[in-house]
Design a protein around this motif. Sequence first.
Motif, mmCIF file in Angstrom:
data_model
loop_
_atom_site.group_PDB
_atom_site.id
_atom_site.type_symbol
_atom_site.label_atom_id
_atom_site.label_comp_id
_atom_site.label_asym_id
_atom_site.label_seq_id
_atom_site.Cartn_x
_atom_site.Cartn_y
_atom_site.Cartn_z
ATOM 1 N N ILE A 174 -7.193 -0.196 -10.702
ATOM 2 C CA ILE A 174 -6.496 -0.763 -9.211
ATOM 3 C C ILE A 174 -6.365 -1.989 -9.432
ATOM 4 O O ILE A 174 -5.767 -2.452 -8.592
ATOM 5 N N SER A 175 -7.162 -2.633 -10.434
ATOM 6 C CA SER A 175 -7.137 -4.329 -10.396
ATOM 7 C C SER A 175 -5.989 -4.728 -11.118
ATOM 8 O O SER A 175 -5.819 -6.031 -11.079
ATOM 9 N N ASP A 176 -5.293 -3.878 -11.933
ATOM 10 C CA ASP A 176 -4.188 -4.390 -12.606
ATOM 11 C C ASP A 176 -3.074 -4.850 -11.656
ATOM 12 O O ASP A 176 -2.822 -4.552 -10.624
ATOM 13 N N VAL A 177 -2.194 -6.068 -12.187
ATOM 14 C CA VAL A 177 -1.524 -6.738 -11.264
ATOM 15 C C VAL A 177 -0.290 -5.878 -10.823
ATOM 16 O O VAL A 177 0.685 -6.196 -10.070
ATOM 17 N N THR A 178 -0.076 -4.941 -11.696
ATOM 18 C CA THR A 178 1.218 -4.039 -11.557
ATOM 19 C C THR A 178 0.898 -2.853 -10.782
ATOM 20 O O THR A 178 1.566 -1.877 -10.393
ATOM 21 N N HIS A 179 -0.423 -2.771 -10.164
ATOM 22 C CA HIS A 179 -0.963 -1.620 -9.477
ATOM 23 C C HIS A 179 -1.225 -1.694 -7.993
ATOM 24 O O HIS A 179 -1.283 -2.837 -7.632
ATOM 25 N N ALA A 180 -0.723 -0.937 -7.269
ATOM 26 C CA ALA A 180 -0.699 -1.050 -5.826
ATOM 27 C C ALA A 180 -1.214 0.510 -5.254
ATOM 28 O O ALA A 180 -0.664 1.560 -5.768
ATOM 29 N N ILE A 181 -1.824 0.292 -4.334
ATOM 30 C CA ILE A 181 -2.459 1.416 -3.583
ATOM 31 C C ILE A 181 -2.303 1.470 -2.272
ATOM 32 O O ILE A 181 -2.777 0.417 -1.725
ATOM 33 N N PRO A 182 -1.534 2.448 -1.414
ATOM 34 C CA PRO A 182 -1.643 2.338 -0.162
ATOM 35 C C PRO A 182 -3.042 2.903 0.507
ATOM 36 O O PRO A 182 -3.890 3.595 0.137
ATOM 37 N N VAL A 183 -3.737 1.849 1.480
ATOM 38 C CA VAL A 183 -4.899 2.402 2.031
ATOM 39 C C VAL A 183 -4.834 2.295 3.636
ATOM 40 O O VAL A 183 -3.953 1.689 3.997
ATOM 41 N N ARG A 184 -5.927 2.581 4.254
ATOM 42 C CA ARG A 184 -5.942 2.409 5.523
ATOM 43 C C ARG A 184 -7.531 1.930 6.026
ATOM 44 O O ARG A 184 -8.550 2.450 5.259
ATOM 45 N N SER A 185 -7.639 1.234 7.190
ATOM 46 C CA SER A 185 -9.056 0.770 7.558
ATOM 47 C C SER A 185 -9.535 1.959 8.398
ATOM 48 O O SER A 185 -9.185 2.672 9.194
ATOM 49 N N VAL A 186 -10.686 2.337 7.918
ATOM 50 C CA VAL A 186 -11.612 3.212 8.564
ATOM 51 C C VAL A 186 -12.022 2.856 10.155
ATOM 52 O O VAL A 186 -11.911 3.717 10.972
ATOM 53 N N ARG A 187 -12.179 1.511 10.476
ATOM 54 C CA ARG A 187 -12.377 0.972 11.851
ATOM 55 C C ARG A 187 -11.209 1.240 12.785
ATOM 56 O O ARG A 187 -11.440 1.571 14.001
ATOM 57 N N ASN A 188 -9.804 1.112 12.350
ATOM 58 C CA ASN A 188 -8.986 0.970 13.246
ATOM 59 C C ASN A 188 -7.777 1.789 12.792
ATOM 60 O O ASN A 188 -6.688 1.812 13.375
ATOM 61 N N ASN A 189 -7.678 2.361 11.362
ATOM 62 C CA ASN A 189 -6.453 3.206 10.880
ATOM 63 C C ASN A 189 -5.359 2.414 10.695
ATOM 64 O O ASN A 189 -4.340 2.858 10.331
ATOM 65 N N ILE A 190 -5.685 1.022 10.630
ATOM 66 C CA ILE A 190 -4.417 0.177 10.324
ATOM 67 C C ILE A 190 -4.012 0.143 8.719
ATOM 68 O O ILE A 190 -4.968 0.529 7.911
ATOM 69 N N ARG A 191 -2.872 0.434 8.415
ATOM 70 C CA ARG A 191 -2.498 0.749 7.087
ATOM 71 C C ARG A 191 -1.777 -0.561 6.422
ATOM 72 O O ARG A 191 -1.472 -1.235 6.758
ATOM 73 N N PHE A 192 -2.611 -0.665 5.129
ATOM 74 C CA PHE A 192 -2.248 -1.668 4.232
ATOM 75 C C PHE A 192 -1.819 -1.341 2.736
ATOM 76 O O PHE A 192 -1.972 -0.188 2.564
ATOM 77 N N ILE A 193 -1.375 -2.214 1.973
ATOM 78 C CA ILE A 193 -0.899 -1.862 0.510
ATOM 79 C C ILE A 193 -1.863 -2.934 -0.245
ATOM 80 O O ILE A 193 -1.724 -4.137 -0.282
ATOM 81 N N ALA A 194 -2.858 -2.503 -0.910
ATOM 82 C CA ALA A 194 -3.739 -3.100 -1.874
ATOM 83 C C ALA A 194 -3.353 -3.409 -3.260
ATOM 84 O O ALA A 194 -3.141 -2.191 -3.860
ATOM 85 N N SER A 195 -2.849 -4.484 -3.656
ATOM 86 C CA SER A 195 -2.441 -4.700 -4.833
ATOM 87 C C SER A 195 -3.576 -5.255 -5.762
ATOM 88 O O SER A 195 -4.404 -5.790 -5.232
ATOM 89 N N GLY A 196 -3.463 -5.256 -7.388
ATOM 90 C CA GLY A 196 -4.309 -5.694 -7.950
ATOM 91 C C GLY A 196 -3.875 -7.143 -8.128
ATOM 92 O O GLY A 196 -2.901 -7.691 -8.278
#
Length: 296
Positions: A174-196
């Motif tokens: 997941i740390s590779d620069v070509t990789h991205a993973i959709p995530v959400r925050s446990v605290r408020n359920n806001i969604r993000f895209i975490a890229s390497g």
Amino acid sequence: MDTIFTRGPSINSRLALTLALSVMLIVIDHKFDGFNSTRVYLNSLVSPIQYLANLPSVMLSESAQRLTSHQQLRSENERLTNKLLMMSERLQRFDIIEAENSQLRKLLDAPVKPEMRKTVAELMAVDNNPFSQQILINRGAIDGVFPLQSVLDDRGIVGQVMEVGTTNSRVLLISDVTHAIPVRSVRNNIRFIASGSGSLDELILEHVPHSVDVQEGDLLLSSGLGQVFPEGYPVARVNKVVRDESLPFATVTAQPLARLDRLKYLLLIWPQAPVADDQPKEDQPTEAELIEGNKP
């Protein structure tokens, strides 16, 4: 002419006289015990001479015993030293086995849903390309591995399978620069895209507006969007939030929970089998449990 030395009794006469006196003394000693006191005195008189005569033998015996004891001690010391080295080597191996056993136990207790199929894999090699974050594992097509399959360690998501061979597979971290993973925050359920970011200890949250409620320490889980990673598995924890109004977006970075720099055993998971509506679903771990289980 008279001789200087007068001639005495013959040798035979002397021998006969001596034998007669000896026999008489033996008979008297046997019958009347008249020489007991004399024998005691004679033994006392001869005793020092006996000790002196026996002294060389005693000294030789003690010297030989001491030499033997010294050799035995050296042999025993050498044997114990060798045994200590062997036990030390075994102890080192036991420490390694204990650490691996502990890691496997943690891995098998990872927050994988009970109905999911899972298989433990072992790291074989790390890609030495500085611009690529990939590893090789010892599971392949004969084990049922498929492309884009999720890979975890005992703390969180590691990456996904990119290439599948017969007996091994290549995993993109997941740390590779070509990789991205959709995530959400446990605290408020806001969604993000975490890229390497290309660094093993940093992920970048893309295009985060300044107004979004994101804080340092927020736990990020996989959101399940994109149908690649299953929902609800730990991914990272936010460690830096910089809101520079001169920039269009806030700078937000997160640290992966998986130990990407010390991988050994990994967990491959298969998609969750569908559960019929009339069958009760097993209890799933709550967000609070996930937070407690992934606190640093």
